[in-house]
Design a protein around this motif. Structure first.
Motif, short mmCIF file in Angstrom:
data_model
loop_
_atom_site.label_atom_id
_atom_site.label_comp_id
_atom_site.label_asym_id
_atom_site.label_seq_id
_atom_site.Cartn_x
_atom_site.Cartn_y
_atom_site.Cartn_z
N GLN A 149 -9.39 -15.12 -1.80
CA GLN A 149 -8.01 -14.80 -1.42
C GLN A 149 -7.98 -14.29 0.02
OE1 GLN A 149 -5.59 -15.47 -3.74
NE2 GLN A 149 -7.36 -16.24 -4.86
N PRO A 150 -6.88 -14.56 0.74
CA PRO A 150 -6.78 -14.01 2.10
C PRO A 150 -6.86 -12.49 2.06
CG PRO A 150 -5.02 -15.58 1.70
CD PRO A 150 -5.70 -15.34 0.38
N PHE A 151 -7.49 -11.90 3.06
CA PHE A 151 -7.69 -10.46 3.12
C PHE A 151 -6.37 -9.73 3.37
CE2 PHE A 151 -8.23 -6.77 5.94
CZ PHE A 151 -9.05 -5.98 5.15
N SER A 152 -6.19 -8.63 2.66
CA SER A 152 -5.02 -7.79 2.90
C SER A 152 -5.46 -6.32 2.91
CB SER A 152 -3.98 -8.03 1.79
OG SER A 152 -3.22 -6.87 1.56
N LEU A 153 -5.28 -5.65 4.03
CA LEU A 153 -5.68 -4.24 4.13
C LEU A 153 -4.89 -3.39 3.14
CD1 LEU A 153 -7.38 -2.05 5.50
CD2 LEU A 153 -5.60 -1.85 7.23
N GLU A 154 -3.60 -3.73 2.98
CA GLU A 154 -2.76 -2.96 2.05
C GLU A 154 -3.35 -3.05 0.65
OE1 GLU A 154 -1.48 -5.32 4.22
OE2 GLU A 154 -1.06 -3.66 5.61
N ASP A 155 -3.76 -4.26 0.28
CA ASP A 155 -4.30 -4.49 -1.04
C ASP A 155 -5.61 -3.70 -1.24
OD1 ASP A 155 -4.04 -5.77 -3.52
OD2 ASP A 155 -5.63 -7.18 -2.97
N LYS B 170 -12.91 -6.48 -8.85
CA LYS B 170 -12.08 -5.62 -8.00
C LYS B 170 -11.63 -4.38 -8.77
CE LYS B 170 -7.52 -6.35 -6.15
NZ LYS B 170 -6.56 -7.33 -5.64
N GLU C 6 -4.82 -0.09 -1.59
CA GLU C 6 -4.19 0.15 -2.90
C GLU C 6 -5.26 0.17 -4.00
OE1 GLU C 6 -2.29 -0.53 -6.59
OE2 GLU C 6 -3.16 -2.29 -5.62
N ASP D 207 -12.27 -5.76 -3.21
CA ASP D 207 -11.88 -7.17 -3.16
C ASP D 207 -13.06 -8.01 -3.66
OD1 ASP D 207 -12.76 -6.12 -0.39
OD2 ASP D 207 -13.24 -8.26 -0.29
#
Ligand code: HPA
Length: 271
Positions: free
Chosen positions: A242-248, A122, A251, A234
């Motif tokens: 890991q669960p998907f996070s758009l914010e992550d 990542k 970032e 990701d």
């Protein structure tokens, strides 16, 4: 299609006082910052350009931007169009055809993608060397317009080898870690299951995303050289998903973007 293309090209030429870009740029999710490096001369909203599809994602601003970058005249799409938004493949790739008709000689593409290769982490960059198309449609389906390109376009080297080599050299000279690999395009919008990430790795892909391949197919149809780079936002590693996070993702894209911008700028300066 040629008539629609001509109408759009005429409109843009009128609005930009016959600006003749040499380079086309399509920036991916969270990667629009290259535009900040441009000396912008004109901006046209997709919504105002005849025959242009309108970008529906709020974090894609949907503008065609004209200006100079590294002394080159460029046109950049800020806000790319995705199949999952409901557009047809022909709509998604329409702007690539327009940019070619405006005169671009090279197309530079970026995207955010999930890593499938355990050695690609990542935040890393991956130059796309080849791709696998798992999207359920093809922008060239239908009657072929031989004024645009051949019925059966060759795809033995869809990403320009010279640009790949230059980018590799550039990355090395400024000490930016940059992988090379195979990108697989899926339709989205859902992220992959563990079983799907495993499958995509097994079939030979290093990164997965929801874009780029339609544009690259159409560019190849028109014999337009392409360079594409993924920012790996990701890790699709099934053992530790890991669960998907758009914010992550945004970032991570923002953090890795300066590296990508530096490589693209260097490449654009060199063409
Ligand atoms: N899968 C598909 N598309 C993506 C991903 C992913 O893991 N990350 C960013 N775009």
């Amino acid at each position: 299609m040629l008539r629609a293309l001509q109408e759009t090209v005429d409109y843009i030429k009128r609005k930009t006082e016959n600006f003749e870009p040499e380079v086309g740029i399509i920036l991916g999710t969270g990667l629009g910052g290259l535009v900040k490096e441009m000396e912008v001369s004109q901006q046209l909203l997709y919504a105002n350009i005849p025959n242009f599809p309108i970008s529906t994602l709020e974090f894609h601003s949907g503008k065609l931007i004209f200006g100079t970058l590294e002394g080159k005249k460029v046109v950049a799409m800020q806000g790319r169009l995705h199949y999952y938004e409901g557009y047809s493949m022909q709509q998604i790739t329409f702007p690539v055809r327009v940019m070619k008709m405006l005169g671009i000689k090279n197309l530079f593409v970026s995207n955010a993608a999930g890593s499938l290769n355990p050695a690609f982490k990542k935040g890393d960059l991956m130059i796309i060397e080849d791709h696998i198309n798992l999207q359920p449609d093809n922008p060239l389906r239908g009657i072929n317009d031989s004024d645009l390109g051949p019925r059966f376009p060759d795809m033995s080297q869809p990403y320009n080898r010279e640009l790949i080599n230059k980018a590799t050299e550039l990355a090395r000279s400024v000490d930016i870690a940059c992988h090379k690999g195979v990108y697989v395009a899926v339709s989205g919008p859902n992220l992959e299951t563990k079983a799907e990430y495993r499958y995509l790795r097994i079939i030979g892909a290093d990164a997965v995303g929801m874009s780029t391949v339609p544009e690259v197919i159409v560019a190849n149809h028109m014999a337009l050289p392409v360079f594409a780079v993924s920012v790996l936002t990701d890790e699709g590693f099934p053992e530790d998903l890991q669960p998907f996070s758009l914010e992550d993702i945004l970032e991570t894209a923002g953090r890795a973007e300066p590296k990508m911008t530096e490589i693209l700028k260097g490449l654009i300066a060199s063409v």
